[in-house]
Design an enzyme around this catalytic site. Structure first.
Site, PDB file in Angstrom:
ATOM      1  N   ASP A 157      54.218 119.346  -9.454  1.00  0.00           N
ATOM      2  CA  ASP A 157      54.071 119.237  -7.824  1.00  0.00           C
ATOM      3  C   ASP A 157      54.549 117.990  -7.099  1.00  0.00           C
ATOM      4  OD1 ASP A 157      52.660 121.516  -7.496  1.00  0.00           O
ATOM      5  OD2 ASP A 157      51.180 120.819  -8.711  1.00  0.00           O
ATOM      6  N   TYR A 170      57.675 134.313 -11.834  1.00  0.00           N
ATOM      7  CA  TYR A 170      57.668 133.241 -10.848  1.00  0.00           C
ATOM      8  C   TYR A 170      58.924 132.713 -11.010  1.00  0.00           C
ATOM      9  CZ  TYR A 170      55.765 129.406  -8.094  1.00  0.00           C
ATOM     10  OH  TYR A 170      55.610 128.628  -6.915  1.00  0.00           O
ATOM     11  N   GLU A 227      47.263 132.359  -4.362  1.00  0.00           N
ATOM     12  CA  GLU A 227      47.554 131.323  -5.632  1.00  0.00           C
ATOM     13  C   GLU A 227      46.568 130.200  -5.214  1.00  0.00           C
ATOM     14  OE1 GLU A 227      50.837 128.595  -7.842  1.00  0.00           O
ATOM     15  OE2 GLU A 227      51.444 129.678  -6.144  1.00  0.00           O
TER      16      GLU A 227
END
Length: 265
Positions: free
Chosen positions: A60, A174, A49
């Site tokens: 994040d 995911y 990734e």
């Protein structure tokens, strides 16, 4: 069958899970980043990734935020992302999944972005701030371009959202195992097996688990429940700690090799 789907099918036949490390393109520099990706491949990654550094990475945590800041300070631009992907593809058949927020794609132009990604050998695209209902046209454009749009699910995903992700996504799903942002954790979510089992009732797509997966033990646990494990912040910490060291690539390769042993089953 896409390169991503073929990889998961092969690994399932071998009785093992997939390891997908995450690195930020251009961290610590664009040139060093190519060596980092090579080290990840040598270490035994099954997919990679490749994140594009962004000024406002909402999904994040601090570790990957700092990696974006380092990459941007080093002059990383979109051209470098495609150059790193192309260099990787020239040397390996490993599936390459790009992770980027939607703003850079929109600014560049969706069709132009996807065309460049495809030419660079990219196999999949993750857009964490663009859910499949709001991004239906983009997901369709990915499929038309031969790039798997990777849909995300979370512990809070309702059955309706799961069905939407299953219908729109390709390659794998995911699963964001924790609420909150990326970052290494000491323990995996207590309800991971239950949540994955529930999602299995909706699809045969491979399930890969990310967020909080940090150690060989975590990878082994995840691969016992899902089809793959995604490790980001823990690897980015290794890159951060050795960014200026001459043995950066060796440190990365060693760390990924340790994680890969956890995916062996």
């Amino acid at each position: 069958m896409s390169r991503i789907a073929a990889t998961f099918a092969r690994l399932k036949g071998e009785g093992r899970g997939a390891l997908m490390p995450f690195v930020t393109a251009g961290d610590p520099t664009p040139a060093a980043s190519i060596e980092v990706v090579r080290a990840v491949v040598r270490g035994g990654a099954d997919l990679i990734e490749l994140g594009f550094p962004y000024s406002d990475p909402l999904a994040d945590g601090p570790t990957i935020q700092r990696s974006s800041q380092r990459a941007l300070a080093a002059g990383t631009r979109l051209d470098h992302l495609f150059e790193i992907a192309a260099a990787t593809r020239a040397e390996s058949d490993i599936p390459i999944v790009l992770m980027t927020y939607f703003n850079p794609v929109y600014h560049h132009g969706v069709e132009r972005y996807l065309a460049r990604a495809k030419a660079a050998g990219v196999d999949g695209l993750i857009l964490p701030d663009l859910p499949p209902d709001e991004g239906a046209e983009v997901f369709a454009a990915c499929r038309a371009a031969g790039i798997d749009p990777i849909a995300l699910l979370a512990p809070t995903s309702t059955d309706d959202r799961i069905e939407l992700a299953v219908a729109a996504g390709r390659g794998f799903l995911y699963y964001v195992s924790l609420t909150g942002v990326t970052g290494a954790r000491a323990d995996l979510a207590a309800d991971l097996a239950e949540r994955l089992g529930h999602i299995r009732g909706f699809t045969d797509l491979p399930l890969a688990v990310g967020f909080g997966v940090a150690t060989r033990g975590h990878v082994a646990e995840v691969c016992g429940l899902a089809d793959g494990a995604i490790v980001g912040s823990a690897l980015v910490k290794v890159i951060e700690a050795h960014a200026e060291a001459p043995d950066l690539a060796a440190k990365v390769e060693s760390f990924v090799a340790e994680l890969a042993r956890g995916a062996e089953g």
